[in-house]
Structures are given as C-alpha cells and as structure tokens.
Design an enzyme around this catalytic site. Structure first.
Site, PDB file in Angstrom:
ATOM      1  N   GLU A   1       0.969  -1.251  -0.038  1.00  0.00           N
ATOM      2  CA  GLU A   1       0.195   0.038   0.119  1.00  0.00           C
ATOM      3  C   GLU A   1       1.005   1.206  -0.076  1.00  0.00           C
ATOM      4  O   GLU A   1       1.890   1.551   0.833  1.00  0.00           O
ATOM      5  CB  GLU A   1      -0.661   0.030   1.398  1.00  0.00           C
ATOM      6  CG  GLU A   1      -1.778   1.046   1.542  1.00  0.00           C
ATOM      7  CD  GLU A   1      -2.373   1.263   2.859  1.00  0.00           C
ATOM      8  OE1 GLU A   1      -1.558   1.119   3.826  1.00  0.00           O
ATOM      9  OE2 GLU A   1      -3.631   1.553   2.906  1.00  0.00           O
TER      10      GLU A   1
ATOM     11  N   HIS B   1       2.256   4.542   1.138  1.00  0.00           N
ATOM     12  CA  HIS B   1       2.757   5.191   2.176  1.00  0.00           C
ATOM     13  C   HIS B   1       3.383   6.511   2.097  1.00  0.00           C
ATOM     14  O   HIS B   1       4.653   6.838   2.781  1.00  0.00           O
ATOM     15  CB  HIS B   1       3.429   4.177   3.217  1.00  0.00           C
ATOM     16  CG  HIS B   1       2.659   3.386   4.081  1.00  0.00           C
ATOM     17  ND1 HIS B   1       2.115   2.071   3.485  1.00  0.00           N
ATOM     18  CD2 HIS B   1       2.298   3.426   5.260  1.00  0.00           C
ATOM     19  CE1 HIS B   1       1.311   1.692   4.430  1.00  0.00           C
ATOM     20  NE2 HIS B   1       1.581   2.223   5.412  1.00  0.00           N
TER      21      HIS B   1
ATOM     22  N   ASP C   1       3.476  -1.593   6.151  1.00  0.00           N
ATOM     23  CA  ASP C   1       2.452  -2.354   7.107  1.00  0.00           C
ATOM     24  C   ASP C   1       2.871  -4.060   7.063  1.00  0.00           C
ATOM     25  O   ASP C   1       2.164  -4.822   7.753  1.00  0.00           O
ATOM     26  CB  ASP C   1       1.044  -2.530   6.397  1.00  0.00           C
ATOM     27  CG  ASP C   1       0.474  -1.081   6.468  1.00  0.00           C
ATOM     28  OD1 ASP C   1       1.307   0.007   7.004  1.00  0.00           O
ATOM     29  OD2 ASP C   1      -0.301  -0.798   5.932  1.00  0.00           O
TER      30      ASP C   1
ATOM     31  N   HIS D   1      -2.132  -3.634   9.102  1.00  0.00           N
ATOM     32  CA  HIS D   1      -2.892  -2.801   7.985  1.00  0.00           C
ATOM     33  C   HIS D   1      -4.222  -2.720   8.825  1.00  0.00           C
ATOM     34  O   HIS D   1      -4.993  -3.875   8.663  1.00  0.00           O
ATOM     35  CB  HIS D   1      -2.401  -3.300   6.789  1.00  0.00           C
ATOM     36  CG  HIS D   1      -3.299  -2.670   5.657  1.00  0.00           C
ATOM     37  ND1 HIS D   1      -3.460  -1.703   5.130  1.00  0.00           N
ATOM     38  CD2 HIS D   1      -4.557  -3.493   4.816  1.00  0.00           C
ATOM     39  CE1 HIS D   1      -4.271  -1.458   4.133  1.00  0.00           C
ATOM     40  NE2 HIS D   1      -4.821  -2.333   4.052  1.00  0.00           N
TER      41      HIS D   1
ATOM     42  N   GLU E   1      -7.029  -1.984   7.629  1.00  0.00           N
ATOM     43  CA  GLU E   1      -8.314  -2.645   6.710  1.00  0.00           C
ATOM     44  C   GLU E   1      -8.293  -4.093   6.967  1.00  0.00           C
ATOM     45  O   GLU E   1      -9.455  -4.607   6.445  1.00  0.00           O
ATOM     46  CB  GLU E   1      -8.300  -2.142   5.351  1.00  0.00           C
ATOM     47  CG  GLU E   1      -8.460  -0.609   5.199  1.00  0.00           C
ATOM     48  CD  GLU E   1      -7.268   0.381   5.521  1.00  0.00           C
ATOM     49  OE1 GLU E   1      -6.175  -0.182   6.125  1.00  0.00           O
ATOM     50  OE2 GLU E   1      -7.130   1.409   4.944  1.00  0.00           O
TER      51      GLU E   1
ATOM     52  N   HIS F   1      -1.603   7.260   9.133  1.00  0.00           N
ATOM     53  CA  HIS F   1      -0.975   6.594   7.913  1.00  0.00           C
ATOM     54  C   HIS F   1      -0.031   7.247   7.453  1.00  0.00           C
ATOM     55  O   HIS F   1      -0.187   8.527   6.919  1.00  0.00           O
ATOM     56  CB  HIS F   1      -2.329   6.294   7.088  1.00  0.00           C
ATOM     57  CG  HIS F   1      -1.837   5.701   5.404  1.00  0.00           C
ATOM     58  ND1 HIS F   1      -1.539   4.367   5.546  1.00  0.00           N
ATOM     59  CD2 HIS F   1      -1.715   6.451   4.407  1.00  0.00           C
ATOM     60  CE1 HIS F   1      -1.129   4.323   4.052  1.00  0.00           C
ATOM     61  NE2 HIS F   1      -0.991   5.696   3.634  1.00  0.00           N
TER      62      HIS F   1
ATOM     63  N   GLU G   1       4.793   5.550  11.759  1.00  0.00           N
ATOM     64  CA  GLU G   1       5.128   4.611  10.715  1.00  0.00           C
ATOM     65  C   GLU G   1       6.563   5.109  10.298  1.00  0.00           C
ATOM     66  O   GLU G   1       7.494   4.389  10.141  1.00  0.00           O
ATOM     67  CB  GLU G   1       4.079   4.585   9.599  1.00  0.00           C
ATOM     68  CG  GLU G   1       3.248   3.502  10.101  1.00  0.00           C
ATOM     69  CD  GLU G   1       2.315   3.256   8.858  1.00  0.00           C
ATOM     70  OE1 GLU G   1       1.810   1.884   8.718  1.00  0.00           O
ATOM     71  OE2 GLU G   1       1.947   4.317   8.243  1.00  0.00           O
TER      72      GLU G   1
HETATM   73 ZN    ZN Z   1       0.865   1.418   7.439  1.00  0.00          ZN
HETATM   74 MN    MN Z   2      -2.271   0.395   6.082  1.00  0.00          MN
END
Ligand code: ZN
Ligand code: MN
Length: 260
Positions: free
Chosen positions: A36, A38, A47, A122, A124, A179, A184
């Site tokens: 994904e 970032h 993630d 992650h 989701e 996010h 992160e």
């Molecule tokens: Zn992430």
């Molecule tokens: Mn994510």
C-alpha cells in the site's frame, strides 16, 4: 548439524519444524500486512515490515516461530490508508484474504500448532482476519480439534497513553490519520533508514474527513501525497521507543494468554 538458529518457519527444515510444533507448545506468529502506498517518503511494504519486525523480536523472547507474512491486504480505505486508487496499492478482495487466512490457520493446526497470534499491520485487514479465525476454528472443531487458541491484534494498539503523549506532544491525531505519519515514519527510520526518503516527508496538515465514506472514492477529498498526516516530527529514536514497547507488550500478552 544443530537446528538452525532462526525464528522463521520458512528457514527451518521440515523435520526441525515438525519437532518444534509437535505437542502444540510452540506459539506461531503470523504477520498480516499490505502492499500500500505510504506517502512520498516511505516504501509500500511498511504494513508488512513493521509487524514482521515486531513478530521476529517477540518470537525470540518467548520461543515462538514466525510464519511468512501475508504481504497483501484488504483494499486501502480513504480514511485509514488514503484509498485504493493510488498506483502501487495492490489489494485483495475480502473473500481472498479470508480464504488465505483460514487456509494458513488450518494448515498450522494440522502441523500441531495450538497457539497462534495474528499480528496485523494494516487496519483494513482486521475484520477479515477476524473472520478467517472464526471460520478456521469452526472448521477445526468439526474435525475434532477444539484446543486451538488464536490471539488477534493490530500491533499499534499496544502503544500506551504515556507513549502517545511523549511521541505526540501536540496531540495524537488518531491511528487512522497516522497512515504514513509520525509512528510509521519513525519505526521505519529505526528499522531501515535507507528505505525512508526523509527529504520528501509531506508537511501538510492532517486530512480532514467527514465521518462517512463516499463510493466511488473521490480522490480530490484525499491528500494528494497519500499520507494522512505529516511525519516531519518522526525520528529513529521515537521509532525505537515505540517498537520496543510493541515488542515488550505483545510478548507479555502472549506469555499471559498462552502461559509461556
Ligand atoms: Zn501503514
Ligand atoms: Mn495500511
């Protein structure tokens, strides 16, 4: 030759693996990540890298093994990952993720595992990995295996209030808006600074979303950078501090739940 000194299932021979799993005493950790975007400054496998790093360290502490991570996850959502329209973000349908999780859990149980921790990286993924646990346990019960126990978690939930106050002195936005934000970026600086293009960290304010989603997604409502808040106050020191807490707290939770 002695047994290989590794926590990674994939690096063991089948016979060494078999010895470790028989009897069900060895806990297995399964990181479930995503591919994904970032933001402009972080690699797309954050993630996956972060929960895998957590699992490696937890496993070394509690005598667990780490299964190969799932490197794809459920579709990025606008308010927690920027949305699925960004190039590079490569996602699974829910049914695919559920089926993969269910199959892996069933296979681990067949090998003798009875203590499993799913460590999600992650947001989701969470409900679909939950569903995988439920379906796998139902299936295993049907086969007479009723002593499999699964812990299921998002690693970020192990940040204490004190840590959030320290890392975010001006106020913690929310995990969804984090996010590609400070946490992160910091943990990635600590784990592998060569993968962080810190000169490209966005400096825009946190995204301001209404409390609902609109589909199809309208990219104009989402920061064009792909980050939902700025990681400009990130540092490797903050990253080490946060990662150490994840490892310590998750290891303690495993020891408690699995009586290690
Ligand atoms: Zn992430
Ligand atoms: Mn994510």
């Amino acid at each position: 030759m002695a047994e290989a000194d590794t926590v990674h299932i994939s690096e063991l021979t089948w016979s060494d693996y078999d010895k470790r799993l028989r009897g069900g005493a060895t806990p297995i950790l399964l990181p479930v990540g995503a591919l994904e975007q970032h933001g402009p400054h972080l690699p797309m496998n954050c993630d996956t890298i972060i929960p895998t790093a957590v699992c490696e360290r937890v496993a070394a502490r509690v005598g667990a093994l780490v299964a190969p991570p799932l490197e794809y996850g459920y579709k990025s959502q606008p308010r927690s990952g920027g949305g699925n329209h960004f190039p590079g973000t490569t996602s699974l349908d829910a049914a695919t993720l559920i089926a993969m999780g269910r199959d892996i859990i069933r296979e681990l149980a067949r090998h003798g595992a009875r203590k499993l921790a799913i460590v999600v990286g992650h947001t989701e993924n969470l409900m679909f990995t939950t569903e995988a646990c439920d379906l796998a346990l139902r299936e295993l019960r049907g086969e007479g295996i009723d002593d499999m126990r699964i812990m299921h978690m998002g690693y970020w939930e192990f940040s204490s209030e004190a840590t959030l106050r320290k890392v975010f002195p001006d106020g913690f936005p929310s995990w969804n808006l984090e996010h590609a934000g400070v946490m992160e970026t910091s943990v990635m600086l600590h784990l592998n600074k060569d993968l962080v293009r810190f000169d490209r960290v966005p400096t825009h304010p946190p995204a301001n979303f209404p409390p609902y989603d609109v589909y199809p997604v309208e990219p104009d409502r989402i920061p064009a950078s792909g980050a939902l808040s700025s990681g400009r106050t990130a540092s490797a020191e903050k990253g080490k501090f946060m990662l150490d807490e994840y490892v310590e707290s998750i290891a303690a939770a495993l020891s408690r739940e699995f009586v290690l």
